[in-house]
Design a protein around this motif. Structure first.
Motif, PDB file in Angstrom:
ATOM      1  N   GLY A 108      -2.632  -2.375  -0.891  1.00 33.04           N
ATOM      2  CA  GLY A 108      -1.576  -1.480  -1.313  1.00 33.04           C
ATOM      3  C   GLY A 108      -0.432  -1.371  -0.330  1.00 33.04           C
ATOM      4  N   VAL A 109      -0.428  -2.196   0.763  1.00 32.39           N
ATOM      5  CA  VAL A 109       0.609  -2.138   1.797  1.00 32.39           C
ATOM      6  C   VAL A 109       1.453  -3.400   1.735  1.00 32.39           C
ATOM      7  CG1 VAL A 109       1.052  -2.023   4.281  1.00 32.39           C
ATOM      8  CG2 VAL A 109      -0.834  -0.707   3.285  1.00 32.39           C
ATOM      9  N   LEU A 110       2.755  -3.231   1.751  1.00 34.95           N
ATOM     10  CA  LEU A 110       3.672  -4.364   1.747  1.00 34.95           C
ATOM     11  C   LEU A 110       3.685  -4.993   3.134  1.00 34.95           C
ATOM     12  CD1 LEU A 110       5.740  -5.869  -0.076  1.00 34.95           C
ATOM     13  CD2 LEU A 110       7.514  -4.441   0.982  1.00 34.95           C
ATOM     14  N   GLN A 111       3.441  -6.320   3.193  1.00 34.73           N
ATOM     15  CA  GLN A 111       3.345  -7.012   4.477  1.00 34.73           C
ATOM     16  C   GLN A 111       4.306  -8.188   4.519  1.00 34.73           C
ATOM     17  OE1 GLN A 111      -0.739  -8.097   5.208  1.00 34.73           O
ATOM     18  NE2 GLN A 111      -1.376  -5.968   5.591  1.00 34.73           N
ATOM     19  N   ARG A 112       4.613  -8.553   5.746  1.00 34.07           N
ATOM     20  CA  ARG A 112       5.454  -9.723   6.016  1.00 34.07           C
ATOM     21  C   ARG A 112       4.803 -10.498   7.159  1.00 34.07           C
ATOM     22  NH1 ARG A 112      11.853  -9.673   7.945  1.00 34.07           N
ATOM     23  NH2 ARG A 112      12.192 -11.942   7.845  1.00 34.07           N
ATOM     24  N   GLY A 113       4.304 -11.681   6.844  1.00 33.14           N
ATOM     25  CA  GLY A 113       3.642 -12.479   7.866  1.00 33.14           C
ATOM     26  C   GLY A 113       2.389 -11.825   8.403  1.00 33.14           C
ATOM     27  N   GLY A 114       1.667 -11.108   7.555  1.00 32.64           N
ATOM     28  CA  GLY A 114       0.434 -10.468   7.964  1.00 32.64           C
ATOM     29  C   GLY A 114       0.609  -9.144   8.667  1.00 32.64           C
ATOM     30  N   MET A 115       1.831  -8.681   8.841  1.00 33.56           N
ATOM     31  CA  MET A 115       2.119  -7.412   9.501  1.00 33.56           C
ATOM     32  C   MET A 115       2.847  -6.490   8.522  1.00 33.56           C
ATOM     33  SD  MET A 115       0.917  -7.815  12.551  1.00 33.56           S
ATOM     34  CE  MET A 115       1.717  -6.533  13.516  1.00 33.56           C
ATOM     35  N   PRO A 116       2.761  -5.140   8.748  1.00 34.57           N
ATOM     36  CA  PRO A 116       3.527  -4.236   7.879  1.00 34.57           C
ATOM     37  C   PRO A 116       4.993  -4.656   7.817  1.00 34.57           C
ATOM     38  CG  PRO A 116       2.042  -2.988   9.272  1.00 34.57           C
ATOM     39  CD  PRO A 116       1.962  -4.407   9.757  1.00 34.57           C
ATOM     40  N   PHE A 117       5.531  -4.561   6.627  1.00 33.44           N
ATOM     41  CA  PHE A 117       6.889  -5.063   6.395  1.00 33.44           C
ATOM     42  C   PHE A 117       7.914  -4.397   7.310  1.00 33.44           C
ATOM     43  CE2 PHE A 117      11.018  -4.906   4.276  1.00 33.44           C
ATOM     44  CZ  PHE A 117      11.242  -6.262   4.072  1.00 33.44           C
ATOM     45  N   ALA A 118       8.753  -5.227   7.938  1.00 32.41           N
ATOM     46  CA  ALA A 118       9.843  -4.746   8.803  1.00 32.41           C
ATOM     47  C   ALA A 118      10.880  -5.846   8.910  1.00 32.41           C
ATOM     48  CB  ALA A 118       9.317  -4.360  10.188  1.00 32.41           C
ATOM     49  N   LEU A 119      12.117  -5.465   9.285  1.00 27.86           N
ATOM     50  CA  LEU A 119      13.173  -6.446   9.485  1.00 27.86           C
ATOM     51  C   LEU A 119      13.055  -7.084  10.862  1.00 27.86           C
ATOM     52  CD1 LEU A 119      16.309  -4.633   7.987  1.00 27.86           C
ATOM     53  CD2 LEU A 119      14.888  -6.405   6.923  1.00 27.86           C
ATOM     54  N   SER A 165      21.168  -2.411  -2.163  1.00 33.55           N
ATOM     55  CA  SER A 165      20.125  -2.414  -3.184  1.00 33.55           C
ATOM     56  C   SER A 165      19.163  -3.558  -2.885  1.00 33.55           C
ATOM     57  CB  SER A 165      20.721  -2.556  -4.590  1.00 33.55           C
ATOM     58  OG  SER A 165      21.431  -3.774  -4.721  1.00 33.55           O
ATOM     59  N   TRP A 166      18.071  -3.656  -3.649  1.00 34.36           N
ATOM     60  CA  TRP A 166      17.101  -4.734  -3.483  1.00 34.36           C
ATOM     61  C   TRP A 166      16.480  -5.084  -4.837  1.00 34.36           C
ATOM     62  CZ3 TRP A 166      12.437  -3.266  -5.337  1.00 34.36           C
ATOM     63  CH2 TRP A 166      12.059  -1.922  -5.237  1.00 34.36           C
ATOM     64  N   PHE A 167      15.850  -6.276  -4.881  1.00 36.52           N
ATOM     65  CA  PHE A 167      15.047  -6.634  -6.045  1.00 36.52           C
ATOM     66  C   PHE A 167      13.914  -7.544  -5.590  1.00 36.52           C
ATOM     67  CE2 PHE A 167      18.457  -9.782  -5.854  1.00 36.52           C
ATOM     68  CZ  PHE A 167      17.813 -10.996  -6.106  1.00 36.52           C
ATOM     69  N   ALA A 181      12.706   1.332   3.884  1.00 38.65           N
ATOM     70  CA  ALA A 181      11.716   2.354   3.540  1.00 38.65           C
ATOM     71  C   ALA A 181      11.514   2.434   2.028  1.00 38.65           C
ATOM     72  CB  ALA A 181      12.152   3.706   4.094  1.00 38.65           C
ATOM     73  N   ASP A 182      12.597   2.342   1.279  1.00 38.71           N
ATOM     74  CA  ASP A 182      12.491   2.402  -0.174  1.00 38.71           C
ATOM     75  C   ASP A 182      11.706   1.211  -0.712  1.00 38.71           C
ATOM     76  OD1 ASP A 182      13.038   3.393  -2.797  1.00 38.71           O
ATOM     77  OD2 ASP A 182      14.630   1.904  -2.976  1.00 38.71           O
ATOM     78  N   ALA A 183      12.030   0.031  -0.188  1.00 36.15           N
ATOM     79  CA  ALA A 183      11.319  -1.164  -0.640  1.00 36.15           C
ATOM     80  C   ALA A 183       9.843  -1.103  -0.249  1.00 36.15           C
ATOM     81  CB  ALA A 183      11.979  -2.407  -0.052  1.00 36.15           C
ATOM     82  N   ARG A 184       9.548  -0.677   0.949  1.00 34.08           N
ATOM     83  CA  ARG A 184       8.171  -0.599   1.440  1.00 34.08           C
ATOM     84  C   ARG A 184       7.324   0.327   0.551  1.00 34.08           C
ATOM     85  NH1 ARG A 184       8.903   1.635   6.429  1.00 34.08           N
ATOM     86  NH2 ARG A 184       9.374  -0.379   7.375  1.00 34.08           N
ATOM     87  N   ASP A 185       7.933   1.414   0.074  1.00 35.18           N
ATOM     88  CA  ASP A 185       7.197   2.377  -0.751  1.00 35.18           C
ATOM     89  C   ASP A 185       7.047   1.934  -2.198  1.00 35.18           C
ATOM     90  OD1 ASP A 185       7.017   3.966   1.477  1.00 35.18           O
ATOM     91  OD2 ASP A 185       8.702   5.270   0.923  1.00 35.18           O
ATOM     92  N   THR A 186       8.006   1.203  -2.720  1.00 31.50           N
ATOM     93  CA  THR A 186       8.072   0.947  -4.158  1.00 31.50           C
ATOM     94  C   THR A 186       7.586  -0.433  -4.576  1.00 31.50           C
ATOM     95  OG1 THR A 186      10.018   2.407  -4.168  1.00 31.50           O
ATOM     96  CG2 THR A 186       9.620   1.117  -6.154  1.00 31.50           C
ATOM     97  N   VAL A 187       7.827  -1.458  -3.763  1.00 28.39           N
ATOM     98  CA  VAL A 187       7.558  -2.836  -4.176  1.00 28.39           C
ATOM     99  C   VAL A 187       6.088  -3.096  -4.511  1.00 28.39           C
ATOM    100  CG1 VAL A 187       7.557  -5.227  -3.352  1.00 28.39           C
ATOM    101  CG2 VAL A 187       9.602  -3.815  -3.105  1.00 28.39           C
ATOM    102  N   PRO A 188       5.094  -2.578  -3.755  1.00 28.12           N
ATOM    103  CA  PRO A 188       3.698  -2.883  -4.120  1.00 28.12           C
ATOM    104  C   PRO A 188       3.371  -2.527  -5.570  1.00 28.12           C
ATOM    105  CG  PRO A 188       3.770  -1.934  -1.922  1.00 28.12           C
ATOM    106  CD  PRO A 188       5.152  -1.812  -2.479  1.00 28.12           C
ATOM    107  N   GLY A 189       3.766  -1.388  -6.022  1.00 31.59           N
ATOM    108  CA  GLY A 189       3.501  -0.996  -7.401  1.00 31.59           C
ATOM    109  C   GLY A 189       4.235  -1.869  -8.395  1.00 31.59           C
TER     110      GLY A 189
END
Length: 882
Positions: A697-708, A781-783, A815-823
């Motif tokens: 349920g956590v958005l990840q990037r390269g095996g780590m929590p998503f971040a820029l 915005s994002w998609f 923050a918005d993407a991290r919260d919303t994208v998994p769902g």
């Protein structure tokens, strides 16, 4: 000024609205009338504004900031006149100075902040300036650094909407209210590079400067204009029009008829280094005492001291100082000889002679000291600030100080509300009070006080009454002569000059004079009828004949002679013939001893419907009942607000045509306009495609929590130097769509073959065909894109940011993407359309024809007949011995 091509969408809108203007008609704008000779020399609108605020204890200030492209941007590495946004620092310092002055003078000053370019936008609504509101105002000013994407420099819309902002804030405020615009721009009146540019410039200049135009309307409302023009070194600007709008100065570009009293000030900054001083000049208040000295080599000597003398007439002191070198120790010496050394770099509160001193370090060797009079402390006497060099290593250093002293005393007129008569010789009781309004016995003052008084009549002429009155002459009746003062609306100006008491052989400090204006009406000579000070027709709809009654009381006669024509100050150019006459009586008929003066019906006739104001003065004759030959003429100001009625013939004609042709043609026109304007804006856009996965349920990037990462958002999206219908993001197509509704805003779909998408837009995340839906203003915005047939939890996240995005904007988007994208990925995997909000909760499938932006982006403004609509988008006793 901006010399680049207008993006297609605003250009199309401007042309479309011009076509509408040609269809429904527009009144011609005559050339500006030649103004009368300049009689404002030697006056200062800033001084007048400060005196008004001091007298009424309330006022308004609108900070109007240019947001045009030519200012430049440090974040985008775009050169311009002010790429480092020094204007924001200068405006903040001006607000801080105003807040400090308002606090020390107990003035309630409301401030609003607006930006303009091809538009006018109120960035911060009206708020009372003070310690509580200053941080919020500073934050709004700081955001001007990011607002440099305006296309035009439209003086017309800036001034017209500024006037509306004042009216909306305080609708009942009259011309005597204390109101001002602090206006900054770096460009001339301009509309970019398009085929109607010169026509728009000419039309707008005329609408502002024509007799009774926007400039005159602002002046007739009593709003002072303080303008600052920043001229670029590479391409100096011609600010003659800006200067004429602000000051009424005659010359090659005269603007408006109302030039007295002086309507404002203009300051030109030839470079950004001058901006700080130019903005500071707008704020009223005492000028600082500026001194430069050497530093003290060990012992403190007189030649290295920054000295000032205080007494019981002083309320507070601010000392801004710079040591001129590192490792110097500031020392504050109180009148009793007490020395308080200040630790370099340590801010806080210390005591000197029993007086609390707030110390704030502003740089490695710069600091600010603030202190206020404290009962029982060693306040009175000579003070000194010195910079001591304990290491004897800065012999050539020069220290500087800027000392601002706020006085506690103001001049007063003890008989406020008393009627003064033109032509009489009488007495006034003038005195001194503290800021809270408590009377002060002049004999209790330690130093010297000199008071002067004059009357400024409705034409701006000064009539000196008394000058140079010492404190021993105050408190009792003072003879004044009003022989040359005309009846009508005026103001009593009082000036109090204080010099603090000497400290031994050291002379006292001369404080800045305290000026105070008290509004009053000079009545006709004693025994004459009393006439209302003004005549208001209020709001008048359409054209025709309108009547208002001039109130009159007392014995005698009052009439309006047909031979005395009114003097108009403003009247809309398209109103045609406008006249003001007295209905009756028109002469002294019927005047007999003991008769009572009768109210006078006054008739205003307007030939054509118009939007605007009619102002001026009408000569009214008054006489004692038994002295007709001794009649006097009094100028009474009048005011009317004109508003157009709906054009009934055109309305019925348009309705008939619409009924005949049905709704097809309007829908076609709206659809065509929508198709023309449904484009992605031509602004710098940065995009970043990131491979992401969902685990637990956590958005990840390269095996780590998503971040820029630091390497993100390096390059800008190509193809957006101007607005576009289609943009390619490395295989992902962004395409503008107009939608089925002809009246709703368009939108953008993000499409990638073989993948389903959903966006950050809460109202509608997809278009029902598996494509992500974005607003036309898709910056920030994002998609997300996911292959339903591929590995679960794997997707591509695309983040979109403007080129000048702040760290806060980036953090919010992440923050918005991290919260919303998994769902959303889960929904896309299951064949849903991403319509849920928050964590991707479910929702009904949207109607493909539903316009998700109708409520969010639809404009609620109406153009009406606005001439600028086409361009919009502690002790028992106190220090006085009381």
């Amino acid at each position: 000024m901006n010399r680049f091509r207008m993006p297609r969408r605003p250009r199309v809108l401007a042309i479309a609205i011009l076509l509408c203007t040609m269809l429904f008609g527009a009144a011609p704008i005559p050339a500006p009338a030649q103004p009368p000779p300049d009689t404002t020399a030697g006056t200062s609108a800033v001084v007048d504004y400060g005196a008004c605020l001091a007298g009424q204890k309330r006022g308004d200030l609108l900070l109007l900031m240019d947001e045009s492209y030519s200012l430049g941007s440090a974040d985008e590495n775009r050169p311009g006149t002010d790429p480092q946004a020094i204007r924001a620092l200068a405006a903040r310092r001006m607000l801080a100075k105003l807040a400090e002055w308002a606090d020390n003078t107990q003035v309630e000053l409301d401030v609003a902040i607006a930006g303009f370019a091809q538009y006018y936008e109120l960035r911060r609504d009206w708020v009372t300036l003070g310690a509580a509101s200053l941080p919020d105002l500073d934050s709004v000013v700081d955001h001007t650094k990011d607002r440099t994407h305006g296309i035009d420099t439209n003086y017309g819309i800036a001034l017209a909407d500024s006037l509306k902002s004042f009216t909306d804030h305080r609708p009942d405020a009259g011309p005597s209210a204390c109101r001002a615009i602090a206006w900054f721009t770096d460009g001339e009146l301009d509309f970019g590079d398009n085929n109607v540019r010169l026509k728009l410039i000419d039309q707008t200049r005329n609408a502002i400067c024509v007799s009774g135009g926007v400039a005159d309307q602002i002046r007739s409302a009593g709003i002072r204009t303080f303008a600052i023009g920043l001229s670029g070194a590479a391409e100096p600007q011609d600010f003659s029009l800006l200067e004429s709008i602000a000051t009424g100065k005659p010359g090659p570009a005269p603007c408006g008829d109302i030039v007295t009293p002086r309507p404002g000030e203009f300051e030109k900054a030839d470079n950004i280094d001058e901006l700080l001083d130019k903005f500071a000049a707008i704020a009223p208040g005492p000028p600082p005492i500026v001194t430069t000295h050497g530093v003290c080599e060990g012992a403190i000597e007189p030649d290295c001291e920054h000295r000032f003398v205080l007494d019981n007439s002083v309320r507070a002191v601010k000392v801004e100082a710079d040591a001129g070198a590192d490792d110097l120790v500031p020392a504050l010496i109180a009148p009793d000889g007490t020395r308080q050394d200040l630790t370099p770099g340590t801010s806080g509160t210390v005591a000197a002679g029993g007086v609390p001193v707030n110390v704030q370090w502003t740089s490695r060797h710069g600091l600010t000291l603030r202190m206020s009079e404290t009962a029982g402390a060693q306040w009175r006497g000579g003070w000194a600030l010195a910079f001591v060099d304990p290491r004897h290593s800065a012999a050539t250093a020069r220290s500087k100080s800027s000392i601002t002293i706020y006085g506690e005393l103001v001049p007063t007129w003890a008989e406020t509300g008393r009627t003064l008569h033109s032509g009489e010789k009488t007495t006034l009781r003038l005195g001194i009070a503290d800021r809270a309004g408590h009377p002060i016995d002049p004999a209790s003052l330690d130093g010297a006080a000199v008071l002067s008084a004059s009357i400024i009549d409705h034409s701006g002429t000064h009539h000196d009454l008394v000058s140079g009155l010492g404190k021993g002459e105050l408190g009792g009746p003072i003879d004044v002569d009003l022989t040359g003062v005309p009846a009508g609306s005026s103001k009593l100006r009082l000036s109090l000059a204080i010099t603090t008491a000497a400290a031994g052989a050291e002379p006292g400090t001369a404080l800045s004079p305290e000026l105070l204006d008290i509004p009053l009406t000079i009545a006709p000579p004693a025994g004459f009828p009393v006439i209302a000070p003004s005549l208001d027709f209020h709001t008048l709809d359409g054209a025709g004949t309108f009547t208002a009654t001039l109130a009159v009381s007392g014995e005698g006669c009052v009439w309006i002679s047909p031979g005395h024509a009114p003097a108009f100050r403003t009247r809309p150019p398209d109103a045609g013939a406008v006249t003001v006459t007295g209905a009756a009586p028109t002469g002294p008929d019927g005047c007999v001893p003991g008769s009572t003066a009768r109210p006078i019906p006054v008739v205003l006739r307007v030939e054509h419907q118009s939007n605007g104001v009619v102002t001026g003065v009408i000569p009214v004759t008054a006489a004692r009942a038994n002295e007709i030959d001794g009649a006097v003429t009094i100028e009474i100001p009048f005011h009317a607000q004109l508003e157009k009625l709906p054009d009934r013939p055109k309305f019925w004609w348009a309705l008939t045509i619409a009924l005949m042709l049905g709704l097809g043609v309007p829908l076609l026109v709206f659809s065509l306009l929508k198709w023309l304007t449904a484009r992605i804006p031509g602004q710098i856009l940065k995009a970043q495609q990131i491979d992401v996965e969902v685990s637990g349920g956590v958005l990840q990037r390269g095996g780590m929590p998503f971040a820029l990462r630091d390497t993100d958002f390096v390059d800008s999206v190509q193809g957006l130097r101007r607005s576009a219908r289609r943009v390619d993001l490395d295989g992902i197509e962004l395409r503008a769509r107009m939608g089925w509704s002809p009246t709703a805003a368009g939108y953008v779909v993000a499409r990638a073959p073989g993948r389903a998408g959903a966006s950050s837009l809460v109202d509608r995340r997809t278009d029902g065909h598996g494509n992500a839906v974005l607003p036309l203003e898709l910056h920030s915005s994002w998609f997300v894109l996911h292959d339903p047939q591929g590995p679960a939890g794997i997707a591509t996240l695309v983040l979109l940011l403007p080129g000048n995005a702040s760290p806060a904007q980036r953090s919010q988007l992440v923050a918005d993407a991290r919260d919303t994208v998994p769902g959303l990925i889960s929904e896309l995997r299951d064949g849903g359309n991403g319509t849920g909000g928050g964590e991707g909760g479910g929702g009904s499938r949207p109607d493909p024809d539903h316009d998700p932006f109708a409520s969010r982006y639809a404009s609620t403004s109406t153009a009406g007949d606005d001439p600028f609509a086409q361009y919009r988008a502690g002790g028992g006793t106190d220090r006085f011995g009381r």
